[in-house]
Design a protein around this motif. Structure first.
Motif, PDB file in Angstrom:
ATOM      1  N   LYS A 173     -32.828  40.498  47.212  1.00 23.10           N
ATOM      2  CA  LYS A 173     -33.099  40.940  45.835  1.00 23.10           C
ATOM      3  C   LYS A 173     -32.020  40.537  44.841  1.00 23.10           C
ATOM      4  CE  LYS A 173     -35.989  44.904  47.083  1.00 23.10           C
ATOM      5  NZ  LYS A 173     -36.185  46.373  46.961  1.00 23.10           N
TER       6      LYS A 173
ATOM      7  N   PHE B 203     -41.373  42.906  46.589  1.00 21.32           N
ATOM      8  CA  PHE B 203     -40.493  41.815  47.028  1.00 21.32           C
ATOM      9  C   PHE B 203     -39.732  42.177  48.307  1.00 21.32           C
ATOM     10  CE2 PHE B 203     -36.413  39.671  47.195  1.00 21.32           C
ATOM     11  CZ  PHE B 203     -36.745  38.342  46.963  1.00 21.32           C
TER      12      PHE B 203
ATOM     13  N   GLU C  40     -42.951  41.208  42.377  1.00 23.12           N
ATOM     14  CA  GLU C  40     -41.658  41.848  42.115  1.00 23.12           C
ATOM     15  C   GLU C  40     -41.619  43.239  42.736  1.00 23.12           C
ATOM     16  OE1 GLU C  40     -38.709  43.112  38.394  1.00 23.12           O
ATOM     17  OE2 GLU C  40     -40.794  42.557  37.991  1.00 23.12           O
TER      18      GLU C  40
ATOM     19  N   PRO D 127     -36.496  38.636  42.578  1.00 25.59           N
ATOM     20  CA  PRO D 127     -37.674  39.461  42.259  1.00 25.59           C
ATOM     21  C   PRO D 127     -38.228  39.209  40.859  1.00 25.59           C
ATOM     22  CG  PRO D 127     -35.983  40.795  43.325  1.00 25.59           C
ATOM     23  CD  PRO D 127     -35.356  39.470  43.016  1.00 25.59           C
TER      24      PRO D 127
ATOM     25  N   PHE E  30     -43.607  39.308  50.413  1.00 22.11           N
ATOM     26  CA  PHE E  30     -43.718  40.577  49.696  1.00 22.11           C
ATOM     27  C   PHE E  30     -44.729  41.485  50.384  1.00 22.11           C
ATOM     28  CE2 PHE E  30     -46.994  37.858  48.108  1.00 22.11           C
ATOM     29  CZ  PHE E  30     -48.062  38.680  47.769  1.00 22.11           C
TER      30      PHE E  30
ATOM     31  N   ALA F  62     -40.138  36.094  40.907  1.00 24.25           N
ATOM     32  CA  ALA F  62     -41.427  36.335  41.566  1.00 24.25           C
ATOM     33  C   ALA F  62     -42.432  36.968  40.611  1.00 24.25           C
ATOM     34  CB  ALA F  62     -41.226  37.228  42.787  1.00 24.25           C
TER      35      ALA F  62
ATOM     36  N   PHE G 261     -42.291  33.275  48.409  1.00 27.72           N
ATOM     37  CA  PHE G 261     -41.950  34.695  48.380  1.00 27.72           C
ATOM     38  C   PHE G 261     -42.648  35.474  49.494  1.00 27.72           C
ATOM     39  CE2 PHE G 261     -41.358  33.354  43.932  1.00 27.72           C
ATOM     40  CZ  PHE G 261     -40.027  33.717  43.772  1.00 27.72           C
TER      41      PHE G 261
END
Length: 367
Positions: free
Chosen positions: A341, A310, A307, A296, A355, A299, A353
């Motif tokens: 995470k 995430f 983040e 995270p 999210f 990211a 990623f």
């Protein structure tokens, strides 16, 4: 994140020449008199990484974006800088803003270049700089520990300042605090003597391969781990050549890698940094993160929303990405992992990623 390295040293030791070579510019005035640099020059340099080209070729990316490093050419320091001598107060304020310090040390003889001291002595020169930074730290610590100011200092910072003051009073190296406190807390202290350091011995052309009596004496005193032998003049000459000429010239003088490459490698090491990649049709990009960074947090280098929302990180090592010719084959061959995470991102990871875009419930992927 990008990191910032400040080039410091006594006047006229080649700081501005090295800065111009590293940043491929003529932004910094390089002249044969002290204090030709007054205000700091800042140059942002893309970090070379062959892995980017290989990833981009596989992903057929429209563009490549390197991560960057900033170099700051800071005015020369003299004995008494902590008391305002020369450009001392400006010098010390500018050092506080950098992540790492590149100590530029003169290790060559020349009758043509003025020297603030009558002889060439790299050990003495470094000790002058380190003493001035220590005295500046001492003054800063004493002010912050005064009764009226103490109440505004956090408890953990108080402990660091008191421990640092104890070290100075006992004539001990403040670096011992690195094993006693967390790195994040130490960075917040703003103490100059705690900043990571790289020592650059500036030599002439004939000494660039194996050094000379000055570099040997210096390494014997301060160690060779963070000591680099670089010729600022040669680096400048290399920058004026095209790619093929650079290669031929470096081979001719026995230079295996440029000063820029050596400084970046050492900078990443002492600052404990890693690189991860994103790669897709639009772009292939490098991102700099601290070592032991969670997925995270990595990211968040792209966007803070990544983040916050995430979910997972599609993860392939650089080696597997290349061996399997990209995302699709890596996934088919079981080389792509879904990490959560708590995953610690490794140097060279290629990440995608997943999210939440709150309040939109859909999952979004980036390439």
């Amino acid at each position: 994140m990008s990191f910032k390295c400040g080039i410091v040293g006594l006047p006229n030791v080649g700081k501005s020449t090295l800065f111009n070579a590293l940043t491929n510019s003529s932004k910094a005035q390089a002249a044969n008199f002290p204090f030709c640099t007054i205000d700091p020059n800042i140059g942002i340099v893309p970090v070379p990484d062959k892995r980017l080209n290989n990833l981009s070729e596989i992903s057929k990316s429209k563009k490549i974006i390197n991560t960057t490093i900033s170099f700051v050419d800071i005015a020369g320091l003299v004995k008494g800088a902590s008391k305002g001598e020369g450009l001392g107060n400006k010098f010390l304020a500018h050092i506080r803003e950098v992540d790492a310090i590149i100590h530029m040390i003169r290790c060559f003889d020349s009758n043509d270049i003025q020297n603030v001291n009558p002889t060439v002595d790299p050990i003495r020169d470094l000790e002058i700089i380190e003493t001035e930074m220590m005295l500046a730290d001492l003054e800063s610590i004493q002010k912050r520990l005064e009764k009226n100011n103490k109440k505004n200092v956090e408890e953990e910072q108080l402990k660091i300042l008191e421990a640092a003051l104890d070290c100075i009073n006992k004539d001990q190296n403040i670096s011992v605090l690195n094993s006693q406190f967390e790195k994040k807390q130490l960075n917040q202290s703003g103490l100059l003597t705690l900043k990571p350091k790289i020592f650059v011995c500036n030599v002439d052309e004939k000494s660039v391969q194996s050094g000379n009596k000055y570099t040997k004496a210096f390494s014997s005193k301060f160690g060779s781990d963070n000591t680099l032998i670089i010729s600022a003049d040669i680096e400048n000459q290399i920058n004026e050549l095209d790619i093929s000429e650079k290669k031929n010239y470096m081979e001719m003088i026995g230079l295996k890698e440029t000063g820029l490459h050596m400084l970046i490698q050492r900078g990443y090491k002492i600052l404990e940094l890693d690189t991860f990649f994103t790669s897709g049709p639009e772009e292939t990009r490098a991102w700099t993160i601290p070592k032991n960074c969670t997925a995270p947090k990595a990211a968040s280098e792209i966007h803070t929303d990544f983040e916050k929302g995430f979910i997972r990180a599609e993860t392939i090592s650089y080696e597997d990405f290349i061996a399997n010719n990209g995302w699709i084959n890596s996934k088919t061959n079981g080389k792509m992992r879904l990490e959560g995470k708590d995953y610690i991102v490794r140097d060279g990871d290629v990440l995608n990623f997943r999210f939440n875009t709150w309040p939109n419930p859909f999952h979004t992927k980036i390439n």
